[in-house]
Design a protein around this motif. Structure first.
Motif, mmCIF file in Angstrom:
data_model
loop_
_atom_site.group_PDB
_atom_site.id
_atom_site.type_symbol
_atom_site.label_atom_id
_atom_site.label_comp_id
_atom_site.label_asym_id
_atom_site.label_seq_id
_atom_site.Cartn_x
_atom_site.Cartn_y
_atom_site.Cartn_z
ATOM 1 N N VAL A 85 0.834 -1.206 0.000
ATOM 2 C CA VAL A 85 0.000 0.000 0.000
ATOM 3 C C VAL A 85 0.867 1.255 0.000
ATOM 4 N N ASN A 86 1.953 1.249 0.785
ATOM 5 C CA ASN A 86 2.805 2.440 0.863
ATOM 6 C C ASN A 86 3.711 2.608 -0.361
ATOM 7 N N GLU A 87 3.645 1.676 -1.322
ATOM 8 C CA GLU A 87 4.423 1.797 -2.554
ATOM 9 C C GLU A 87 3.586 2.359 -3.703
ATOM 10 N N SER A 88 2.344 2.732 -3.413
ATOM 11 C CA SER A 88 1.509 3.396 -4.409
ATOM 12 C C SER A 88 2.014 4.824 -4.563
ATOM 13 N N ILE A 89 2.259 5.239 -5.813
ATOM 14 C CA ILE A 89 2.761 6.604 -6.026
ATOM 15 C C ILE A 89 1.683 7.523 -6.590
ATOM 16 N N GLY A 90 0.479 6.983 -6.825
ATOM 17 C CA GLY A 90 -0.615 7.827 -7.276
ATOM 18 C C GLY A 90 -1.807 7.024 -7.727
ATOM 19 N N ASN A 91 -2.981 7.672 -7.696
ATOM 20 C CA ASN A 91 -4.188 7.016 -8.197
ATOM 21 C C ASN A 91 -5.086 8.046 -8.862
ATOM 22 N N TRP A 92 -6.029 7.543 -9.632
ATOM 23 C CA TRP A 92 -6.902 8.366 -10.473
ATOM 24 C C TRP A 92 -8.294 7.761 -10.474
ATOM 25 N N SER A 93 -9.304 8.603 -10.654
ATOM 26 C CA SER A 93 -10.657 8.121 -10.926
ATOM 27 C C SER A 93 -11.310 9.103 -11.884
ATOM 28 N N GLY A 94 -12.149 8.569 -12.785
ATOM 29 C CA GLY A 94 -12.806 9.432 -13.754
ATOM 30 C C GLY A 94 -13.378 8.638 -14.903
ATOM 31 N N THR A 95 -13.795 9.381 -15.922
ATOM 32 C CA THR A 95 -14.336 8.785 -17.137
ATOM 33 C C THR A 95 -13.555 9.325 -18.322
ATOM 34 N N PRO A 96 -12.913 8.429 -19.095
ATOM 35 C CA PRO A 96 -12.170 8.885 -20.268
ATOM 36 C C PRO A 96 -13.116 9.534 -21.279
ATOM 37 N N PRO A 97 -12.661 10.449 -22.098
ATOM 38 C CA PRO A 97 -11.277 10.914 -22.176
ATOM 39 C C PRO A 97 -10.979 11.911 -21.055
ATOM 40 N N THR A 98 -9.787 11.833 -20.512
ATOM 41 C CA THR A 98 -9.363 12.733 -19.444
ATOM 42 C C THR A 98 -8.011 13.332 -19.800
ATOM 43 N N VAL A 99 -7.664 14.379 -19.078
ATOM 44 C CA VAL A 99 -6.344 14.979 -19.254
ATOM 45 C C VAL A 99 -5.311 14.050 -18.639
ATOM 46 N N ILE A 100 -4.065 14.284 -18.946
ATOM 47 C CA ILE A 100 -2.973 13.485 -18.388
ATOM 48 C C ILE A 100 -2.905 13.706 -16.883
ATOM 49 N N SER A 101 -2.748 12.626 -16.134
ATOM 50 C CA SER A 101 -2.560 12.696 -14.681
ATOM 51 C C SER A 101 -1.070 12.697 -14.400
ATOM 52 N N THR A 102 -0.617 13.659 -13.610
ATOM 53 C CA THR A 102 0.789 13.731 -13.211
ATOM 54 C C THR A 102 0.885 13.384 -11.732
ATOM 55 N N PHE A 103 1.708 12.389 -11.426
ATOM 56 C CA PHE A 103 1.940 11.974 -10.047
ATOM 57 C C PHE A 103 3.379 12.302 -9.683
ATOM 58 N N ASN A 104 3.568 13.065 -8.608
ATOM 59 C CA ASN A 104 4.896 13.407 -8.107
ATOM 60 C C ASN A 104 5.222 12.482 -6.946
ATOM 61 N N PHE A 105 6.465 11.993 -6.911
ATOM 62 C CA PHE A 105 6.872 11.087 -5.854
ATOM 63 C C PHE A 105 8.362 11.231 -5.585
ATOM 64 N N THR A 106 8.776 10.800 -4.393
ATOM 65 C CA THR A 106 10.177 10.812 -3.996
ATOM 66 C C THR A 106 10.596 9.384 -3.692
ATOM 67 N N VAL A 107 11.740 8.971 -4.213
ATOM 68 C CA VAL A 107 12.268 7.632 -3.963
ATOM 69 C C VAL A 107 12.773 7.592 -2.524
ATOM 70 N N PRO A 108 12.348 6.605 -1.730
ATOM 71 C CA PRO A 108 12.801 6.520 -0.340
ATOM 72 C C PRO A 108 14.326 6.428 -0.236
ATOM 73 N N LEU A 109 14.869 6.990 0.836
ATOM 74 C CA LEU A 109 16.321 6.966 1.047
ATOM 75 C C LEU A 109 16.844 5.577 1.380
ATOM 76 N N ASP A 110 15.997 4.720 1.965
ATOM 77 C CA ASP A 110 16.467 3.419 2.451
ATOM 78 C C ASP A 110 16.280 2.283 1.450
ATOM 79 N N ILE A 111 16.194 2.607 0.154
ATOM 80 C CA ILE A 111 16.064 1.557 -0.854
ATOM 81 C C ILE A 111 17.366 0.773 -0.973
#
Length: 181
Positions: A85-111
């Protein structure tokens, strides 16, 4: 990784595009027609660095009719071959056609430095949060390769697997290598 996931029909909903620029390499996918089950796109890869921030652009869309649905993206940062669950970097809901979804995320330091998988799923008529291992009728599921770097390097660490045990000559024993993983 779970392999019995994704759509059982090629009709309707499908991820139309995925774009992620890392430090080395670019994932650039354009969809349609869809594929049954999990679409193996692990030949497309990019490198991400621990502590750095990135953005991924995804167009959740359709190869047929326009029906409401949801989408989600995961990166297996800890390399355990499950999408937590904590590895999800983004989610979306809607009805196509939709605009592009941009998800911002940071890679964990302890990888741990390794190659891992990013999974993108769109599920027509689904609900959030999605199960990355679920089979469903309409939508798409696809896997890409993510190379992680800048984290903990266990490649030369003696004792990192059963074939290379640490020989303890005397007690008490004190570990001097990075054993955070």
């Amino acid at each position: 990784y779970c392999q019995s996931a994704g759509p059982t029909s090629l009709d309707d909903s499908n991820v139309q595009s995925v774009n992620l620029t890392g430090d080395v390499g670019i994932i650039s996918f354009t969809g349609c027609p869809g594929e049954l089950g999990i679409q193996d796109l692990t030949n497309q890869s990019t490198t991400l660095t621990a502590g750095n921030s990135y953005s991924i652009d995804i167009q959740f869309g359709t190869c047929g009719g326009n029906f409401a649905g949801v989408g989600e993206v995961w990166i297996d940062f800890n390399g355990d071959q499950t999408f937590d669950v904590n590895e999800s970097i983004g989610n979306w809901s809607g009805t196509p056609p939709t605009v592009i979804s941009t998800f911002n995320f940071t890679v964990p330091l302890d990888i741990t430095n390794n190659s891992t998988v990013m999974r993108v799923t769109q599920h027509e008529s689904g609900t959030l949060p999605l199960n990355p291992c679920e089979s469903f009728t309409w939508g798409s599921t696809m896997d890409f390769t993510i190379n992680l770097t800048g984290g903990i390097d266990c490649s030369s660490y003696i004792g990192n697997n059963i074939d290379e045990p640490i020989i303890v000559a005397s007690l008490p024993y004190s570990e001097t290598n990075n054993n955070s993983i």
